[in-house]
Design a protein around this motif. Structure first.
Motif, PDB file in Angstrom:
ATOM      1  N   SER A 155      43.645  87.917  36.740  1.00  0.00           N
ATOM      2  CA  SER A 155      44.866  87.230  37.157  1.00  0.00           C
ATOM      3  C   SER A 155      44.911  85.772  36.711  1.00  0.00           C
ATOM      4  CB  SER A 155      45.024  87.315  38.680  1.00  0.00           C
ATOM      5  OG  SER A 155      43.856  86.839  39.333  1.00  0.00           O
ATOM      6  N   THR A 184      53.167  77.843  43.595  1.00  0.00           N
ATOM      7  CA  THR A 184      54.321  78.616  44.066  1.00  0.00           C
ATOM      8  C   THR A 184      54.068  80.122  44.021  1.00  0.00           C
ATOM      9  OG1 THR A 184      55.304  78.569  41.843  1.00  0.00           O
ATOM     10  CG2 THR A 184      55.958  76.821  43.384  1.00  0.00           C
ATOM     11  N   ALA A 185      52.852  80.528  43.714  1.00  0.00           N
ATOM     12  CA  ALA A 185      52.534  81.954  43.648  1.00  0.00           C
ATOM     13  C   ALA A 185      52.608  82.598  45.029  1.00  0.00           C
ATOM     14  CB  ALA A 185      51.136  82.149  43.062  1.00  0.00           C
ATOM     15  N   ASP A 186      52.758  83.914  45.048  1.00  0.00           N
ATOM     16  CA  ASP A 186      52.712  84.643  46.316  1.00  0.00           C
ATOM     17  C   ASP A 186      51.403  84.321  47.038  1.00  0.00           C
ATOM     18  OD1 ASP A 186      53.701  87.084  48.031  1.00  0.00           O
ATOM     19  OD2 ASP A 186      51.572  87.425  47.622  1.00  0.00           O
ATOM     20  N   PRO A 187      51.454  83.850  48.285  1.00  0.00           N
ATOM     21  CA  PRO A 187      50.222  83.416  48.968  1.00  0.00           C
ATOM     22  C   PRO A 187      49.141  84.485  49.031  1.00  0.00           C
ATOM     23  CG  PRO A 187      52.153  82.655  50.171  1.00  0.00           C
ATOM     24  CD  PRO A 187      52.659  83.576  49.098  1.00  0.00           C
ATOM     25  N   ALA A 188      49.515  85.724  49.308  1.00  0.00           N
ATOM     26  CA  ALA A 188      48.508  86.783  49.417  1.00  0.00           C
ATOM     27  C   ALA A 188      47.864  87.063  48.060  1.00  0.00           C
ATOM     28  CB  ALA A 188      49.143  88.051  49.982  1.00  0.00           C
ATOM     29  N   GLU A 189      48.689  87.103  47.016  1.00  0.00           N
ATOM     30  CA  GLU A 189      48.134  87.346  45.684  1.00  0.00           C
ATOM     31  C   GLU A 189      47.239  86.196  45.244  1.00  0.00           C
ATOM     32  OE1 GLU A 189      51.360  88.109  43.043  1.00  0.00           O
ATOM     33  OE2 GLU A 189      51.960  89.982  44.039  1.00  0.00           O
ATOM     34  N   MET A 190      47.657  84.942  45.507  1.00  0.00           N
ATOM     35  CA  MET A 190      46.843  83.797  45.127  1.00  0.00           C
ATOM     36  C   MET A 190      45.542  83.771  45.915  1.00  0.00           C
ATOM     37  SD  MET A 190      46.071  81.244  43.313  1.00  0.00           S
ATOM     38  CE  MET A 190      47.509  81.295  42.256  1.00  0.00           C
TER      39      MET A 190
END
Length: 413
Positions: A190, A216-222
């Motif tokens: 990623s 600004t990424a999705d918090p869970a994905e980051m």
């Protein structure tokens, strides 16, 4: 000349031992992050004009050692805030030239800073940005103590940190190619798109795009990316060790990836780092003397549970590669060693007094705070121990003698 009593701030990132060891007092078990010396309204130093100007032998530990003069553990009945003393007669305390140039306030704040874990990744506005941001939030009616308020005042906050122990920090953007190599070396799928952008785009565009994407990424994905990257950094060690440590303190925080875009710096005792407007930075570990313009304006990029205003942050950050400029003091014939910066609100220098050295004349047209960090120097007959400090009004005849190390904070007028 007035001996100062100073407040220690117990921020969670503070070391539990570094400041007590310097002051020669027992640790409390709680973090002791910053000792503030100055007239900032958040924790102004205190002084007692009734007794502090008297000559002493330096043998009375009540006011000469850290517990009374350094740690801020209580105050005498005659003590008053330095801010109130200055407000009562700014020209007498600061000097007419300093008041004309900076206004009727002490324009700097001096600190002992002891980082036991990383501070937030942050950036400070320049003077025009601070004024505009402060006026905007005032018009919007945002309370000055609101958690989401960015601008607490209308001033800029350039700062200088001088290491007393080995001191680790992050300062300024790496070259995009170097940041790409660091990210790619983790072998986290990623992170590959970020590395590709850093290699393919011009410097400013690449740094802006990647920092924006990370924040600004999705918090869970980051969070999942940070967890995987932290595990890889822990396995690899070496250049990755600081980021594994950061991730240990801030698991899942996007600031861990943002930190990899920055230069890692290690200062040795006596070395310093100047941080100007728009330069992202963070202190990681160590004890130092810090001086800054008297402001509390901070825009955070991560490594914090506090408010992160991404759009405003992106407006303030300077997206340019910065080679950390490690400063070493420049000696003069008077024994003063100066840390040169482009800022007039503060001037930091150091005196290292060897046994038998001649007294030094420190008289100057501006206000001074003198902070002892080693030995047993004397100022106009006042004995100082490590952590002890004095405020010297403008123009007051000041002689430094004895042995030890004194840091001198003043202004350029």
């Amino acid at each position: 000349m007035d001996r100062l009593s100073n407040t220690v701030r117990p921020y969670a990132w503070g070391s539990t031992t570094a400041i007590p060891e310097l002051l020669g007092v027992a640790p409390t078990g709680e973090p002791q992050a910053e000792m503030w010396l100055g007239a900032h309204p958040g924790a102004p130093s205190r002084l007692d004009r009734g007794t502090s100007t008297s000559v002493d032998t330096g043998e009375s530990t009540d006011k000469g050692k850290g517990a009374g003069a350094g740690a801020g553990e209580g105050s005498g009945s005659g003590e008053q805030p330095l801010s109130a003393v200055i407000d009562a007669d700014p020209e007498a305390e600061l000097g007419a030239a300093a008041v004309r140039k900076f206004g009727p306030r002490l324009p700097f704040l001096l600190k002992l800073l002891a980082a036991g874990s990383p501070l937030s990744l942050q950036v400070h506005p320049d003077l025009a940005q601070a004024r505009e941001g402060y006026e905007r939030e005032e018009r919007q009616g945002v309370p000055v103590d609101a958690p989401h308020r960015n601008y607490k005042d209308a001033n800029h906050k350039p700062e200088l940190i001088c290491a007393l122990t080995p001191f680790d920090g992050l300062c300024g953007f790496r070259a995009p190619e170097q940041a790409a190599d660091l990210l790619a070396g983790l072998a986290v799928d990623s992170l590959e798109p970020y590395a590709d952008v850093l290699r393919a785009h011009p410097e400013e565009a690449a740094l802006r795009e990647v920092l924006t994407a990370v924040l600004t990424a999705d918090p869970a994905e980051m969070a999942a990316t940070v967890t995987e990257a932290a595990a890889a950094a822990g396995r690899l060690g070496g250049a990755y060790e600081p980021y594994a440590t950061i991730a240990h303190h801030y698991p899942g925080d996007p600031g861990v990836i943002a930190a990899m875009l920055l230069n890692h710096v290690r200062l040795q005792p006596g070395e310093a780092l100047f941080l100007g407007a728009g330069v992202p930075h963070a202190y990681l570990n160590g004890l130092g003397v810090e001086i800054m313009a008297n402001s509390d304006n901070v825009l955070r990029c991560g490594l914090t549970p506090k408010h992160v205003d991404v759009p405003e942050l992106l407006r303030i950050v300077r997206f340019e590669t910065t080679e950390p400029n490690i400063l070493r003091p420049e000696a003069s014939g008077t024994g003063e060693e100066v840390y040169e910066t482009p800022i007039d609100e503060f001037r930091l220098s150091r005196y290292v007094l060897a046994p038998g050295a001649d007294p030094r004349d420190l008289t100057t047209a501006g206000p001074q705070i003198l902070l002892c960090t080693a030995g047993a120097p004397r100022t106009n007959g006042l004995g100082l121990a490590p952590g002890g400090a004095v405020f010297v009004p403008a123009g007051e005849t000041t002689e430094l003698s004895g042995t030890g190390t004194i840091f001198r904070a003043t202004v350029v007028v």
